[in-house]
Enzyme design. Structure first.
Site, short mmCIF file in Angstrom:
data_model
loop_
_atom_site.label_atom_id
_atom_site.label_comp_id
_atom_site.label_asym_id
_atom_site.label_seq_id
_atom_site.Cartn_x
_atom_site.Cartn_y
_atom_site.Cartn_z
CE LYS A 223 -0.06 -18.41 2.33
NZ LYS A 223 -0.87 -17.76 3.38
O1 OMP Z 1 -2.52 -16.96 0.90
C1 OMP Z 1 -2.48 -15.83 1.40
O2 OMP Z 1 -3.48 -15.33 1.88
C2 OMP Z 1 -1.25 -15.03 1.24
C3 OMP Z 1 -0.52 -15.26 0.09
C4 OMP Z 1 0.47 -14.35 -0.28
O3 OMP Z 1 1.07 -14.44 -1.34
N1 OMP Z 1 0.77 -13.32 0.57
C5 OMP Z 1 0.10 -13.13 1.75
O4 OMP Z 1 0.38 -12.14 2.43
N2 OMP Z 1 -0.87 -14.01 2.13
C6 OMP Z 1 -1.54 -13.89 3.46
O5 OMP Z 1 -2.31 -12.70 3.46
C7 OMP Z 1 -2.21 -12.04 4.72
C8 OMP Z 1 -1.62 -10.65 4.50
O6 OMP Z 1 -1.76 -9.87 5.64
P1 OMP Z 1 -1.55 -8.27 5.63
O7 OMP Z 1 -0.21 -8.03 5.02
O8 OMP Z 1 -1.61 -7.91 7.07
O9 OMP Z 1 -2.67 -7.67 4.82
C9 OMP Z 1 -1.37 -12.93 5.61
O10 OMP Z 1 -2.25 -13.76 6.36
C10 OMP Z 1 -0.57 -13.77 4.65
O11 OMP Z 1 -0.27 -15.05 5.16
#
Ligand code: OMP
Length: 278
Positions: free
Chosen positions: A98
Site C-alpha cells: 500500500k
Molecule cells: O489491499 C488489500 O489487500 C486490502 C485492502 C482492503 O480494503 N482490505 C484488506 O483487508 N486488505 C488486505 O487484505 C488482507 C485481508 O486479510 P483477511 O481478513 O485475513 O482475509 C489483509 O492483508 C489486508 O491488509
C-alpha cells in the site's frame, strides 16, 4: 526478460487456476496456532509452507509486507525469498505494501517493487491514491514498461474507509469514482484485461460506483472479515469475471498441513467459480 502485460498474465492465471488470491499474512496469532515461534524462524517456516502448498496452484499470492517488516531487515529478507520462490513456482505475486507518496518518492517505491532485478520485484503492487492519483504516475509508467500492475485502493473493505472514499467532490462524483475513472483511462484499449486494478472490498453492501474499468478488481474481505463468494455478484454485478477475491486468515488458519491449506484454497476457488459462471 520482458514480461507480457500484467493484465494479460492475470487473465490467463485466473482462467486456468481460478479466480483466487491468497494473502500471506503471518499474524503472530497464526504463527502460534501453527506451533511456531513468533520469531524469524517461525516467519520463514510459515511463508515457505504457504508457498510450497499454494504457489503451484492458486492464481495469485499476496504477501502482506507489514508482517515481514515487523522483524526488521531480516524479516524483509524472508519476504524477498518468499516473493521470488512464489513467482518461480508459477504464482503471480501482488505485493501488499500500500505505497503512496509524492511523485518523486513514488518513483523510488516503484523501483523497489516493479523494477526487474530489484530484490522485492513483484508482479503487482497495492498503492494508495490518496495523495492524488497523479502522484502514482511514476509507478504507472514503470509498471507499464515492465509488464507489472498496480492495485489502487478505491473502496476498501474496512468501514472507516467510507468517510474519505465516498466523499463527493465539486464535480459531484465520489472520490472512489474518481480513482476508478483514472484507472479506466489507464486501461483503455487493453485486451484481454488492463493491468491497473482497483481494490474494492467484498464486504461492501453495494459498490455504488461504476466498476467497469477494464481492469482487475481485487476484493479482500472474503472469509475472516465476513464476506463470502455469494456476496460477489451483489457487489460487482457484471464485472464479476474480473474480480480477484482475496482471502488470508480463512485459508491460513488451516496450516501447517500442506494438504489442508490446499483443500481450503480449492474450496474457495470452487465457491467463487460457482458465482462467476452464473
Ligand atoms: O489491499 C488489500 O489487500 C486490502 C485492502 C482492503 O480494503 N482490505 C484488506 O483487508 N486488505 C488486505 O487484505 C488482507 C485481508 O486479510 P483477511 O481478513 O485475513 O482475509 C489483509 O492483508 C489486508 O491488509
Amino acid at each position: 526478460m520482458t514480461l507480457a502485460p500484467f493484465g494479460t498474465r492475470l487473465r490467463h492465471a485466473m482462467d486456468t487456476r481460478g479466480q483466487l488470491c491468497v494473502g500471506i499474512d503471518p499474524h503472530a496469532s497464526l504463527l502460534t496456532a501453527w506451533g511456531l515461534g513468533d520469531d524469524l524462524a517461525g516467519l520463514e517456516t510459515f511463508s515457505r509452507t504457504v508457498v510450497e502448498a499454494l504457489a503451484d496452484r492458486v492464481a495469485v499470492l499476496k504477501p502482506q509486507a507489514a508482517f515481514f517488516e515487523r522483524f526488521g531487515s531480516r524479516g524483509v529478507a524472508v519476504l524477498e525469498r518468499c516473493t521470488a520462490e512464489a513467482r518461480a513456482a508459477g504464482a503471480l505475486v501482488v505485493m501488499d505494501a500500500k505505497r503512496g507518496d509524492i511523485g518523486s518518492t513514488m518513483a523510488a517505491y516503484a523501483e523497489a517493487f516493479l523494477a526487474e532485478g530489484s530484490p522485492l520485484f513483484s508482479d503487482a503492487l497495492t498503492v494508495s491514491p490518496y495523495l492524488g492519483f497523479g502522484s502514482l504516475q511514476p509507478a504507472v509508467d514503470l509498471a507499464r514498461a515492465n509488464g507489472c500492475g498496480l492495485f489502487a485502493l478505491a473502496l476498501t473493505s474496512n468501514p472507516e474507509g467510507h468517510e474519505v472514499q465516498r466523499a463527493t467532490g465539486a464535480d459531484g462524483q465520489s472520490v472512489a469514482q474518481g480513482v476508478l475513472r483514472r484507472l479506466a483511462a489507464e486501461n483503455a484499449g487493453a485486451e484481454p484485461l488492463g493491468s491497473f486494478g482497483a481494490v474494492v472490498g467484498a464486504t461492501l453492501t453495494e459498490a455504488g460506483a461504476d466498476l467497469a474499468i477494464n481492469g482487475p478488481l481485487l476484493a479482500p474481505g472474503v472469509g475472516a472479515q465476513g464476506a463470502t463468494a455469494a456476496d460477489l455478484p451483489r457487489v460487482f454485478g457484471d464485472s464479476v469475471r474480473n474480480v480477484l477475491p482475496s482471502v488470508s486468515r480463512d485459508v491460513l488458519k488451516h496450516g501447517p498441513s500442506v494438504a489442508a491449506l490446499r483443500e481450503a484454497a480449492q474450496r474457495f476457488v470452487e465457491d467463487v467459480s460457482t458465482v462467476t459462471k452464473l
